[in-house]
Scaffold this motif. Structure first.
Motif, PDB file in Angstrom:
ATOM      1  N   GLN A  24       0.851  -1.191   0.000  1.00  0.00           N
ATOM      2  CA  GLN A  24       0.000   0.000   0.000  1.00  0.00           C
ATOM      3  C   GLN A  24       0.886   1.240   0.000  1.00  0.00           C
TER       4      GLN A  24
ATOM      5  N   GLN B 167       2.338  -2.066  -8.365  1.00  0.00           N
ATOM      6  CA  GLN B 167       1.340  -3.116  -8.541  1.00  0.00           C
ATOM      7  C   GLN B 167       0.126  -2.944  -7.626  1.00  0.00           C
ATOM      8  N   SER B 168       0.122  -1.910  -6.827  1.00  0.00           N
ATOM      9  CA  SER B 168      -0.895  -1.787  -5.776  1.00  0.00           C
ATOM     10  C   SER B 168      -1.719  -0.513  -5.901  1.00  0.00           C
TER      11      SER B 168
ATOM     12  N   ASP C 134      -4.878   1.370  -6.025  1.00  0.00           N
ATOM     13  CA  ASP C 134      -6.209   0.983  -5.555  1.00  0.00           C
ATOM     14  C   ASP C 134      -7.184   2.141  -5.387  1.00  0.00           C
TER      15      ASP C 134
ATOM     16  N   GLN D 257      -4.765  -3.001  -7.980  1.00  0.00           N
ATOM     17  CA  GLN D 257      -4.968  -4.036  -6.983  1.00  0.00           C
ATOM     18  C   GLN D 257      -6.451  -4.146  -6.694  1.00  0.00           C
ATOM     19  N   VAL D 258      -6.987  -5.350  -6.899  1.00  0.00           N
ATOM     20  CA  VAL D 258      -8.412  -5.577  -6.713  1.00  0.00           C
ATOM     21  C   VAL D 258      -8.643  -6.489  -5.517  1.00  0.00           C
ATOM     22  N   SER D 259      -9.630  -6.178  -4.724  1.00  0.00           N
ATOM     23  CA  SER D 259      -9.969  -7.007  -3.572  1.00  0.00           C
ATOM     24  C   SER D 259     -10.703  -8.256  -4.037  1.00  0.00           C
TER      25      SER D 259
ATOM     26  N   ARG E 118      -5.313  -7.613   3.243  1.00  0.00           N
ATOM     27  CA  ARG E 118      -4.885  -6.499   2.423  1.00  0.00           C
ATOM     28  C   ARG E 118      -6.081  -5.909   1.710  1.00  0.00           C
TER      29      ARG E 118
ATOM     30  N   GLY F  31      -7.463  -3.242  -1.565  1.00  0.00           N
ATOM     31  CA  GLY F  31      -7.656  -3.362  -2.996  1.00  0.00           C
ATOM     32  C   GLY F  31      -8.951  -2.693  -3.381  1.00  0.00           C
TER      33      GLY F  31
ATOM     34  N   LEU G  95      -3.942  -6.310 -13.608  1.00  0.00           N
ATOM     35  CA  LEU G  95      -4.476  -6.440 -12.254  1.00  0.00           C
ATOM     36  C   LEU G  95      -3.499  -7.167 -11.342  1.00  0.00           C
TER      37      LEU G  95
ATOM     38  N   ALA H 110      -3.661  -9.029  -7.239  1.00  0.00           N
ATOM     39  CA  ALA H 110      -4.524  -9.367  -6.105  1.00  0.00           C
ATOM     40  C   ALA H 110      -3.807 -10.320  -5.170  1.00  0.00           C
TER      41      ALA H 110
ATOM     42  N   LEU I 148     -10.548 -13.447 -10.002  1.00  0.00           N
ATOM     43  CA  LEU I 148      -9.577 -12.487 -10.544  1.00  0.00           C
ATOM     44  C   LEU I 148      -9.438 -12.651 -12.050  1.00  0.00           C
TER      45      LEU I 148
END
Length: 270
Positions: A99, A116-117, A119, A159-161, A178, A180, A204, A206, A221
């Motif tokens: 994050q 990569q994060s 969000d 980043q997707v939850s 984490r 996302g 994406l 995750a 995902l």
């Protein structure tokens, strides 16, 4: 230049790295899920957080070129040390995977080739502004170029939850769930990244939720990624899978896996 590692540690890292590469190859060879036989092997990002720059140098010397960090202060210091060690002809590519606070964007664009994060919209805006400012200073001869420039811009993964509604307990959240972006925010973030100067949309990322089936999580995902690529065909990366669940991620189409403990070993004592 200035980075020294012991032969025993270097041998240990090389052996662990080779073992993980075999695991990736074996998982990729399994038919089913989202993989077909013609798919390339997933790329490996070695997660080096908490470990010294000398370990990263040892990994570099056995061929590692992508490493991941999740704390800006640590990453910036290591990147500076490794830049002197590797030189500019064949540098490391640093992925920021944790994050990221918006006030750290100015630092991150100096060394990270990708984040990569991503969000939230505020982070996209901060990264684009920081990249543009760094590029302007570089063109004025005041500093080095932003790291992402050699790749055409700072590569951003959303980043997707993968959390399923109602399944996260307070205790589990305290154990390191984490974040996302919510799945229904993927498209708006993708559009913002695509239209932000200095940024490119990569795909994406995750993390499988704790206590849930990683195969089911990564199947979701993969579905999100397929939908994203319908509108943004350049967004081909699916960064998923860590030491404990990389087989599930590869089964469901991961193009990049992020492995730390299986390669680095136990976290060094403070």
């Amino acid at each position: 230049m200035g980075l020294v590692y012991g032969a025993e540690r270097a041998s240990d890292l090389a052996g662990r790295l080779a073992s993980v590469r075999v695991t990736i190859e074996q998982a990729a060879a399994q038919a089913g899920g989202a993989r077909v036989s013609s798919d390339p092997l997933p790329e490996l990002v070695v997660v080096t957080k908490f470990f010294p720059a000398s370990d990263v140098a040892a990994l570099y010397d056995v061929g590692v070129r992508r490493v991941g960090e999740n704390r800006d202060q640590e990453a910036a210091a290591k990147a500076q040390e490794l830049a002197a060690y590797t030189g500019s002809a064949d540098p490391l590519n640093w992925s920021f995977i944790g994050q990221l606070q918006t006030n750290k964007a100015k630092s991150a664009v100096q060394y990270a080739t990708e984040v990569q994060s991503v969000d939230r919209a505020q982070l996209v805006t901060a990264l684009s502004k920081a990249y543009g400012n760094r590029l302007a200073r570089y063109e004025a001869g005041e500093c080095q170029a932003p790291a992402g420039m050699k790749h055409g811009g700072l590569r951003c993964l959303i980043q997707v939850s993968l959390e399923e509604s109602g399944l996260v307990t307070a205790g589990q959240a305290a154990q390191g769930y984490r974040g996302g972006a919510a799945p229904d925010h993927i498209e708006s973030l993708a559009e913002l990244i695509s239209n932000s100067p200095g940024l490119t949309l990569g795909g994406l990322m995750a993390v499988a939720p704790l206590g849930q089936d990683p195969y089911a999580a990564f199947e979701r995902l993969y579905g999100y990624a397929q939908k994203l690529q319908e509108r943004h065909p350049e967004a081909t990366e699916i960064s998923a899978g860590m030491s404990q669940d990389l087989e599930a991620a590869i089964y469901w189409g991961a193009t990049t896996v992020r492995v730390g403990s299986q390669i680095m070993g136990s976290r060094p004592s403070a």
